[in-house]
Scaffold this motif. Structure first.
Motif, PDB file in Angstrom:
ATOM      1  N   GLY A  28       0.848  -1.186   0.000  1.00 46.23           N
ATOM      2  CA  GLY A  28       0.000   0.000   0.000  1.00 46.23           C
ATOM      3  C   GLY A  28       0.883   1.235   0.000  1.00 46.23           C
ATOM      4  O   GLY A  28       2.045   1.184   0.422  1.00 46.23           O
ATOM      5  N   MET A  29       0.321   2.350  -0.470  1.00 43.71           N
ATOM      6  CA  MET A  29       1.104   3.583  -0.508  1.00 43.71           C
ATOM      7  C   MET A  29       0.318   4.696   0.158  1.00 43.71           C
ATOM      8  O   MET A  29      -0.893   4.830  -0.051  1.00 43.71           O
ATOM      9  CB  MET A  29       1.441   3.957  -1.958  1.00 43.71           C
ATOM     10  N   GLN A  30       1.019   5.474   0.973  1.00 46.99           N
ATOM     11  CA  GLN A  30       0.403   6.619   1.635  1.00 46.99           C
ATOM     12  C   GLN A  30       1.435   7.717   1.777  1.00 46.99           C
ATOM     13  O   GLN A  30       2.552   7.462   2.249  1.00 46.99           O
ATOM     14  CB  GLN A  30      -0.142   6.217   3.015  1.00 46.99           C
ATOM     15  N   ASN A  31       1.076   8.914   1.308  1.00 52.25           N
ATOM     16  CA  ASN A  31       1.958  10.077   1.397  1.00 52.25           C
ATOM     17  C   ASN A  31       3.349   9.812   0.818  1.00 52.25           C
ATOM     18  O   ASN A  31       4.367  10.251   1.367  1.00 52.25           O
ATOM     19  CB  ASN A  31       2.082  10.554   2.846  1.00 52.25           C
ATOM     20  N   GLY A  32       3.371   9.053  -0.272  1.00 51.47           N
ATOM     21  CA  GLY A  32       4.622   8.827  -0.975  1.00 51.47           C
ATOM     22  C   GLY A  32       5.494   7.726  -0.437  1.00 51.47           C
ATOM     23  O   GLY A  32       6.555   7.433  -0.998  1.00 51.47           O
ATOM     24  N   THR A  33       5.086   7.089   0.683  1.00 51.63           N
ATOM     25  CA  THR A  33       5.845   5.969   1.240  1.00 51.63           C
ATOM     26  C   THR A  33       5.174   4.664   0.866  1.00 51.63           C
ATOM     27  O   THR A  33       3.950   4.541   0.921  1.00 51.63           O
ATOM     28  CB  THR A  33       5.953   6.081   2.768  1.00 51.63           C
ATOM     29  N   LEU A  34       5.992   3.682   0.493  1.00 51.67           N
ATOM     30  CA  LEU A  34       5.485   2.374   0.097  1.00 51.67           C
ATOM     31  C   LEU A  34       5.621   1.405   1.265  1.00 51.67           C
ATOM     32  O   LEU A  34       6.692   1.307   1.883  1.00 51.67           O
ATOM     33  CB  LEU A  34       6.289   1.855  -1.101  1.00 51.67           C
ATOM     34  N   TYR A  35       4.545   0.722   1.573  1.00 57.17           N
ATOM     35  CA  TYR A  35       4.532  -0.271   2.651  1.00 57.17           C
ATOM     36  C   TYR A  35       4.224  -1.633   2.033  1.00 57.17           C
ATOM     37  O   TYR A  35       3.412  -1.734   1.113  1.00 57.17           O
ATOM     38  CB  TYR A  35       3.484   0.077   3.699  1.00 57.17           C
ATOM     39  N   ALA A  36       4.843  -2.680   2.560  1.00 61.53           N
ATOM     40  CA  ALA A  36       4.677  -3.997   1.936  1.00 61.53           C
ATOM     41  C   ALA A  36       4.799  -5.103   2.970  1.00 61.53           C
ATOM     42  O   ALA A  36       5.443  -4.952   4.019  1.00 61.53           O
ATOM     43  CB  ALA A  36       5.720  -4.193   0.838  1.00 61.53           C
ATOM     44  N   LEU A  37       4.167  -6.220   2.643  1.00 64.38           N
ATOM     45  CA  LEU A  37       4.322  -7.475   3.372  1.00 64.38           C
ATOM     46  C   LEU A  37       5.077  -8.428   2.454  1.00 64.38           C
ATOM     47  O   LEU A  37       4.651  -8.661   1.313  1.00 64.38           O
ATOM     48  CB  LEU A  37       2.953  -8.050   3.743  1.00 64.38           C
ATOM     49  N   ILE A  38       6.200  -8.946   2.930  1.00 67.59           N
ATOM     50  CA  ILE A  38       7.083  -9.775   2.111  1.00 67.59           C
ATOM     51  C   ILE A  38       7.221 -11.139   2.773  1.00 67.59           C
ATOM     52  O   ILE A  38       7.156 -11.261   4.001  1.00 67.59           O
ATOM     53  CB  ILE A  38       8.487  -9.132   1.980  1.00 67.59           C
ATOM     54  N   GLY A  39       7.431 -12.189   1.956  1.00 61.94           N
ATOM     55  CA  GLY A  39       7.576 -13.497   2.571  1.00 61.94           C
ATOM     56  C   GLY A  39       8.031 -14.597   1.641  1.00 61.94           C
ATOM     57  O   GLY A  39       8.587 -14.366   0.570  1.00 61.94           O
ATOM     58  N   ASN A  40       7.711 -15.822   2.074  1.00 62.54           N
ATOM     59  CA  ASN A  40       8.202 -17.045   1.431  1.00 62.54           C
ATOM     60  C   ASN A  40       7.742 -17.185  -0.020  1.00 62.54           C
ATOM     61  O   ASN A  40       6.760 -16.580  -0.457  1.00 62.54           O
ATOM     62  CB  ASN A  40       7.661 -18.263   2.189  1.00 62.54           C
ATOM     63  N   LYS A  41       8.457 -18.078  -0.702  1.00 67.51           N
ATOM     64  CA  LYS A  41       8.006 -18.499  -2.016  1.00 67.51           C
ATOM     65  C   LYS A  41       6.688 -19.259  -1.872  1.00 67.51           C
ATOM     66  O   LYS A  41       6.432 -19.888  -0.846  1.00 67.51           O
ATOM     67  CB  LYS A  41       9.057 -19.362  -2.691  1.00 67.51           C
ATOM     68  N   GLU A  42       5.864 -19.214  -2.941  1.00 63.59           N
ATOM     69  CA  GLU A  42       4.504 -19.725  -2.865  1.00 63.59           C
ATOM     70  C   GLU A  42       4.285 -20.882  -3.830  1.00 63.59           C
ATOM     71  O   GLU A  42       5.170 -21.231  -4.633  1.00 63.59           O
ATOM     72  CB  GLU A  42       3.507 -18.604  -3.215  1.00 63.59           C
ATOM     73  N   VAL A  43       3.081 -21.440  -3.744  1.00 60.23           N
ATOM     74  CA  VAL A  43       2.635 -22.416  -4.737  1.00 60.23           C
ATOM     75  C   VAL A  43       2.707 -21.768  -6.111  1.00 60.23           C
ATOM     76  O   VAL A  43       2.202 -20.663  -6.311  1.00 60.23           O
ATOM     77  CB  VAL A  43       1.187 -22.857  -4.440  1.00 60.23           C
ATOM     78  N   GLN A  44       3.342 -22.422  -7.045  1.00 59.84           N
ATOM     79  CA  GLN A  44       3.451 -21.888  -8.398  1.00 59.84           C
ATOM     80  C   GLN A  44       2.208 -22.283  -9.208  1.00 59.84           C
ATOM     81  O   GLN A  44       1.884 -23.470  -9.307  1.00 59.84           O
ATOM     82  CB  GLN A  44       4.700 -22.424  -9.095  1.00 59.84           C
ATOM     83  N   VAL A  45       1.525 -21.297  -9.776  1.00 57.32           N
ATOM     84  CA  VAL A  45       0.331 -21.609 -10.560  1.00 57.32           C
ATOM     85  C   VAL A  45       0.734 -21.890 -12.010  1.00 57.32           C
ATOM     86  O   VAL A  45       1.734 -21.366 -12.510  1.00 57.32           O
ATOM     87  CB  VAL A  45      -0.696 -20.458 -10.505  1.00 57.32           C
ATOM     88  N   ASP A  46      -0.044 -22.707 -12.668  1.00 57.81           N
ATOM     89  CA  ASP A  46       0.252 -23.109 -14.041  1.00 57.81           C
ATOM     90  C   ASP A  46      -0.571 -22.295 -15.020  1.00 57.81           C
ATOM     91  O   ASP A  46      -1.780 -22.111 -14.827  1.00 57.81           O
ATOM     92  CB  ASP A  46      -0.066 -24.590 -14.241  1.00 57.81           C
ATOM     93  N   THR A  47       0.065 -21.817 -16.068  1.00 57.18           N
ATOM     94  CA  THR A  47      -0.656 -21.127 -17.138  1.00 57.18           C
ATOM     95  C   THR A  47      -1.457 -22.147 -17.939  1.00 57.18           C
ATOM     96  O   THR A  47      -0.916 -23.166 -18.371  1.00 57.18           O
ATOM     97  CB  THR A  47       0.319 -20.386 -18.061  1.00 57.18           C
ATOM     98  N   LYS A  48      -2.737 -21.858 -18.115  1.00 59.33           N
ATOM     99  CA  LYS A  48      -3.619 -22.794 -18.803  1.00 59.33           C
ATOM    100  C   LYS A  48      -4.276 -22.110 -19.994  1.00 59.33           C
ATOM    101  O   LYS A  48      -5.122 -21.238 -19.832  1.00 59.33           O
ATOM    102  CB  LYS A  48      -4.694 -23.311 -17.846  1.00 59.33           C
ATOM    103  N   LYS A  49      -3.864 -22.536 -21.180  1.00 57.72           N
ATOM    104  CA  LYS A  49      -4.528 -22.071 -22.396  1.00 57.72           C
ATOM    105  C   LYS A  49      -5.788 -22.900 -22.626  1.00 57.72           C
ATOM    106  O   LYS A  49      -5.990 -23.936 -22.001  1.00 57.72           O
ATOM    107  CB  LYS A  49      -3.595 -22.191 -23.605  1.00 57.72           C
ATOM    108  N   SER A  50      -6.630 -22.422 -23.538  1.00 62.80           N
ATOM    109  CA  SER A  50      -7.869 -23.128 -23.826  1.00 62.80           C
ATOM    110  C   SER A  50      -8.074 -23.236 -25.326  1.00 62.80           C
ATOM    111  O   SER A  50      -7.676 -22.348 -26.085  1.00 62.80           O
ATOM    112  CB  SER A  50      -9.067 -22.394 -23.204  1.00 62.80           C
ATOM    113  N   ALA A  51      -8.697 -24.325 -25.739  1.00 59.23           N
ATOM    114  CA  ALA A  51      -9.067 -24.510 -27.144  1.00 59.23           C
ATOM    115  C   ALA A  51     -10.586 -24.442 -27.314  1.00 59.23           C
ATOM    116  O   ALA A  51     -11.096 -24.698 -28.405  1.00 59.23           O
ATOM    117  CB  ALA A  51      -8.540 -25.844 -27.657  1.00 59.23           C
TER     118      ALA A  51
END
Length: 1006
Positions: free
Chosen positions: A305-328
């Protein structure tokens, strides 16, 4: 350095190029030679994309200026002049260059009025032949904020209006309250633009700031039309819908979270590696913020989130990797629920959005101002920020608050009553409950609110200390927090307006249908009803209906830049309009009526004196043969046939179906051109209108009539093409961008029909803009009758008829598909009184994909033709062309047996056949070739069809079928698919086919 290391570094370098390079070309492929006038104008441009207005020419007979301007940029140009000669010159040169109706639009207009909606143009050039432009007010009206008008000796820049607000976080602000403060996006509304992309993969996230809308598209395509923008970030001009740039997003990162922030000049876009600061003008990465993994368990950005020009963040572990799914899968939309890898949130260590470390960052120098680490994992869906505090939730363990100035914990509450009331995360990801990934914590100055698809109860806690205050039984509520109360949109009877302090019910709200988010503007709350959008007017607490589109799945209606945005969609639902759709305030949206030119214009004083055209009884003078669109003829289709000739109508646009009358062929196209050919394929005459022509002309009484997307009906002498008159059905001259073209807000998009001495036409796109029906004298073009009220057929909910189909006459009624609320619009031919009974339900149930705007879907035809002996030819195609039945000849219905009730768009008939609701009849024969059809002609013994095999759209055909036996008599391969209703036949059995590649083909007896 060894070879392996060199190769590895080179590979990394290439990958970096891919990640950091925008996708689209910044300049046209081929530069063209330009004159000094054009060169001077090109040097003034800040961007080579967008909408440009040219008023007049730099010199007399210098129409090449407009063509050169377009050829050397990616601009779309609207040219306007008081001189008909200049307009004709620009149209002719643009047509020769293949640009007319594509990127150049030209029309005649008065000096004090520009025929565009407000806030559209990026740049205006007032040229020498336009003279001294006195009305700077009109230039400022048409310019979008920060757009520039160049006059001969000065320039004007339009300021950003006071009161505009930005939707700079996915939920408007980091407090997660989707309530805009924009003072200009007020009802009533008119369409500002309809634009691409039309369809979206899942998921989708949007923010808007600085006159731009940013959209991030995710990893799952359920239909083929969504594949092109999988894992794509898109920047769009907020005022005219122009796509300014696109970038690829990294695959494997689930984007449905708060990691996207828009500012005046940049987009902050975080992922599983870093936060990219992307330049808003170019789409190039200006800088990148990377958090040391030692500080935060990992590099993945969970929330920011950003407020008054400062950026705030929550950072952490690597996550479940999602798969790109095309469709026919073909079709418009719909998607399967519960298919995201990791959406079950089984392990917080690697679940989407869970982290333990908050950081505060100065974006200018990337300095970490403070960081704070929790022992337990925090759910970013339960994080919000307001004033000086970040509020965050650790499921089943505690609720806490950080001070954003110093990163110190203000309070931490693990009260058992609070935690029991909030409860464990529930299973979501269902079409009724909604998305598991949705944020469920919102805050105001004094209160914290837990509600959403994962929650059993609505729970309210104090922002001062986190203690429980009150709760409500139902939790799957979409909240909008306003000064006058909490608006909680919920399913069935659960929607209500609540008091902040007590949770007491103040009022009931209309039912929210399923998953879509509720959002608020200064005077309205928007959410999904059972089809369409419900707009709750907050002053009166009345429900208004926006029927053609519903709020898109994850975003809801976004309010920013003085405008409202819907779409695109990944679903079909009960929609009439698909795409990126923008509405703006009706106030000051077009030139004042006093400055609008007359509706009726005559081009000759001898309107009654026209050269005769010898039309035969068995010619094909209207779309699909007659005013009922029966697609029947008495002319015999030959037992054998051959190709006689081909002719090119257009190379840059989709032509209409042909009509044939008096040894002549007439066809329009989406560049706004009408062409007349003789029966040998020779071009006889060509005329231009100011907008696209979606349905073919009509011949009646030696005259040719056509409806144009510029909002007008035109009449010509059919034999010679001599202009006779035109009539503006649209109430104002107001062009807007619609899927790459400039057309009227009220286009005559459904064609025209003529009966006796009367021309009938309808203008409009959506009911909230107004639907306008006229009956005109076919000789003089004078107005006989008019109905301007059916767009608001139901005053109670402000809902009515939308023009969504071609015009036809049946049972002395003018009819066409009417959009979502009313299946078929019906008007008395003599009085034009609308015969539909007003519906006060805030509900849409009918689906349409109108051929003018969705030619890939609205082109498939159904047939239900009863022969003289009551046997019936039947073929059902759904409105999107993805569901159909085989062509059959059915036995005659027994006397008194009911016919199956079918929706006009052929959807419910499919369901009836599957569930056995329709009356069963024996098939005398059934076509087993799995063919889809775009055109039919039924003769006494033979059926002429054009289409393609279901699985081979690249193999189009024209085929004659023996009606009694169901066997093919002959087949011709076509170089392209026939357009909708694209076959015609004359009294001698000559068959004309109009193709999607712009060709006409003539077949006759062998």
């Amino acid at each position: 350095m060894n070879r392996t290391k060199i190769c590895s570094l080179f590979l990394i370098y290439c990958l970096c190029l891919v990640i950091h390079t925008p996708l689209l070309a910044e300049t046209p492929k081929n530069k063209h030679t330009v004159s000094s006038d054009t060169d001077a104008s090109l040097k003034k441009l800040k961007s080579n994309k967008g909408l440009c207005v040219v008023l007049g020419l730099p010199q007399v007979d210098k129409a090449s200026f407009v063509v050169e301007l377009v050829q050397n940029t990616n601009l779309q140009v609207y040219f306007q002049s008081e001189s008909q000669a200049e307009v004709a010159q620009v149209r002719r040169l643009s047509d020769e260059a293949g640009l007319l109706g594509q990127r150049i639009f030209a029309d005649r207009g008065t000096k004090n009025a520009i025929a565009l909606a407000s806030n559209l143009a990026d740049v205006i050039f007032v040229q020498k032949t336009a003279g001294n432009w006195d009305s700077k007010t009109e230039l400022l009206r048409v310019l979008r904020p920060q757009g520039i008008a160049f006059l001969s000796d000065s320039k004007i820049t339009k300021p950003v209006p006071k009161g505009n607000d930005y939707w700079d976080h996915p939920y408007h602000r980091p407090d997660n309250n989707p309530q805009s403060t924009d003072q200009n996006a007020r009802s009533p509304y008119r369409t500002q633009f309809l634009a691409n992309p039309k369809f979206s993969p899942m998921p989708e996230i949007s923010v808007a700031a600085g006159g731009k809308v940013y959209k991030a598209f995710g990893h799952i395509a359920h239909k083929e039309n969504q594949n092109a923008i999988l894992n794509t970030l898109m920047c769009i001009n907020a005022y005219n819908g122009t796509i300014l740039w696109k970038r690829k997003l990294p695959e494997g990162f689930m984007i449905h979270r708060n990691t996207m922030i828009g500012t005046e000049d940049a987009l902050y876009m975080a992922d599983n590696e870093s936060c990219k600061i992307i330049d808003s003008e170019t789409g190039k990465i200006r800088d990148e913020i990377v958090i040391d993994e030692k500080m935060a368990d990992g590099p993945v950005w969970k929330w920011m989130g950003m407020q008054n020009g400062t950026l705030y963040a929550l950072i952490g572990n690597k996550e479940v990797q999602v798969d790109t799914k095309k469709s026919a899968r073909r079709g418009l939309g719909h998607w399967p629920w519960g298919m995201w890898k990791g959406h079950d949130y089984s392990d917080p260590k690697n679940a989407f959005g869970f982290g333990r470390t908050f950081v505060a960052i100065n974006p200018a120098n990337k300095k970490i101002l403070w960081h704070f680490r929790e022992k337990d994992y925090i759910d970013s869906r339960g994080v919000c920020m307001k004033n000086d505090n970040i509020y965050y939730y650790c499921p089943d363990k505690f609720l806490a608050c950080l001070n954003i100035k110093n990163g110190k914990q203000v309070w931490k509450n693990d009260d058992k009553k609070l935690l029991a009331s909030i409860g464990s995360n529930q299973k979501a990801q269902h079409y009724v409950t909604g998305y598991a990934t949705t944020t469920y914590l919102k805050c105001s100055d004094d209160y914290l609110f837990f509600a959403g698809p994962q929650r059993l109860h609505l729970v309210t806690a104090s922002a001062a200390d986190g203690y429980w205050l009150w709760e409500k039984e139902h939790g799957n509520l979409q909240l909008v927090l306003r000064d006058d109360g909490i608006y909680a949109a919920g399913p069935k009877e659960t929607g209500m307006k609540l008091d902040y302090a007590t949770g007491e019910k103040i009022a009931s709200l209309p039912t929210r249908r399923a998953c879509t988010r509720a959002t608020g503007s200064v005077d309205s709350i928007f959410f999904r009803t059972s089809g369409g959008t419900v707009r709750l007017e907050t002053d009166s607490h009345t429900a208004q209906h926006i029927a053609p589109m519903r709020p898109p799945c994850q975003d809801g209606v976004i309010v920013s830049n003085g405008l409202l945005y819907w779409g695109p969609w990944m679903c079909g639902c009960q929609l009439s309009l698909y795409g990126h759709i923008c509405l703006g305030p009706e106030k000051n949206s077009s030139t004042p009526s006093a400055q609008t030119p007359p509706r009726r214009v005559t081009y000759t004083s001898k309107l009654s004196d026209v050269e005769s055209l010898s039309v035969q009884n068995d010619d094909w003078p209207v779309f699909r043969g007659d005013n009922r669109q029966s697609s029947t003829t008495k002319s015999p289709i030959p037992m054998k046939s051959k190709l006689a000739w081909t002719a090119q109508v257009t190379k840059s646009s989709l032509p209409t179906a042909p009509i044939v009358a008096g040894e002549m062929i007439f066809v329009g196209d989406r560049n706004g051109v009408i062409s007349a050919f003789d029966m040998q394929g020779k071009l006889i005459w060509k005329r231009y209108t100011g907008g696209a022509i979606y349905y073919p002309p009509t011949v009646n009484n030696h005259r040719l009539f056509v409806g144009s997307a510029d909002g007008r009906v035109y009449a010509y002498e059919a034999k010679t093409g001599k202009p006779l008159w035109s009539f503006r059905v649209a109430p104002h001259q107001r062009l807007i961008p619609v899927y790459g073209k400039l057309i009227s807000t009220w286009p005559v998009a459904g064609g025209v029909v003529v009966q006796d001495d009367t021309v009938y036409a309808v203008a409009g796109i959506a009911h909230f803009d107004g639907t306008h029906v006229v009956a005109l004298n076919s000789i003089t073009g004078e107005l006989k009758q008019e109905n301007n009220s059916s767009g608001a057929l139901s005053q109670e909910v402000n809902s009515g008829i939308s023009l969504q189909g071609s015009l036809y006459i049946e049972e002395d009624e003018l009819r066409f598909l009417a959009g979502g609320v009313y299946e078929t619009a019906r008007y008395d031919l003599k009085t034009l009184k609308c015969l539909n009974s007003p519906s006060t339900e805030v509900r849409s149930q009918y689906r349409t994909a109108f051929y003018p705007y969705y030619p890939g879907y609205g082109k498939y035809l159904s047939i239900e033709h009863m022969l003289n002996d009551r046997r019936e030819l039947v073929h059902d195609a759904s409105y999107e062309g993805s569901v159909f039945t085989n062509l059959t000849l059915k036995e005659a219905l027994p006397p008194g047996a009911p016919k199956a009730k079918k929706e006009a768009a052929r959807w419910l008939s499919m369901r009836a056949r599957r569930t056995g609701q329709a009356y069963k009849r024996k098939n005398l024969w059934e076509d087993q070739k799995q063919r889809r059809f775009t055109s039919f002609i039924v003769s006494p013994e033979t059926l002429l069809v054009a289409g393609h095999p279901d699985s081979k759209p690249e193999s189009p055909f024209l085929t004659a079928i023996n009606i009694n036996e169901g066997t093919d008599l002959w087949t011709h391969k076509l170089p392209a698919l026939a357009v909708k209703g694209g076959t015609a036949i004359d009294s001698e059995g000559r068959m004309i086919v109009s193709l999607e590649n712009g060709q006409l083909c003539c077949f006759h007896k062998e």
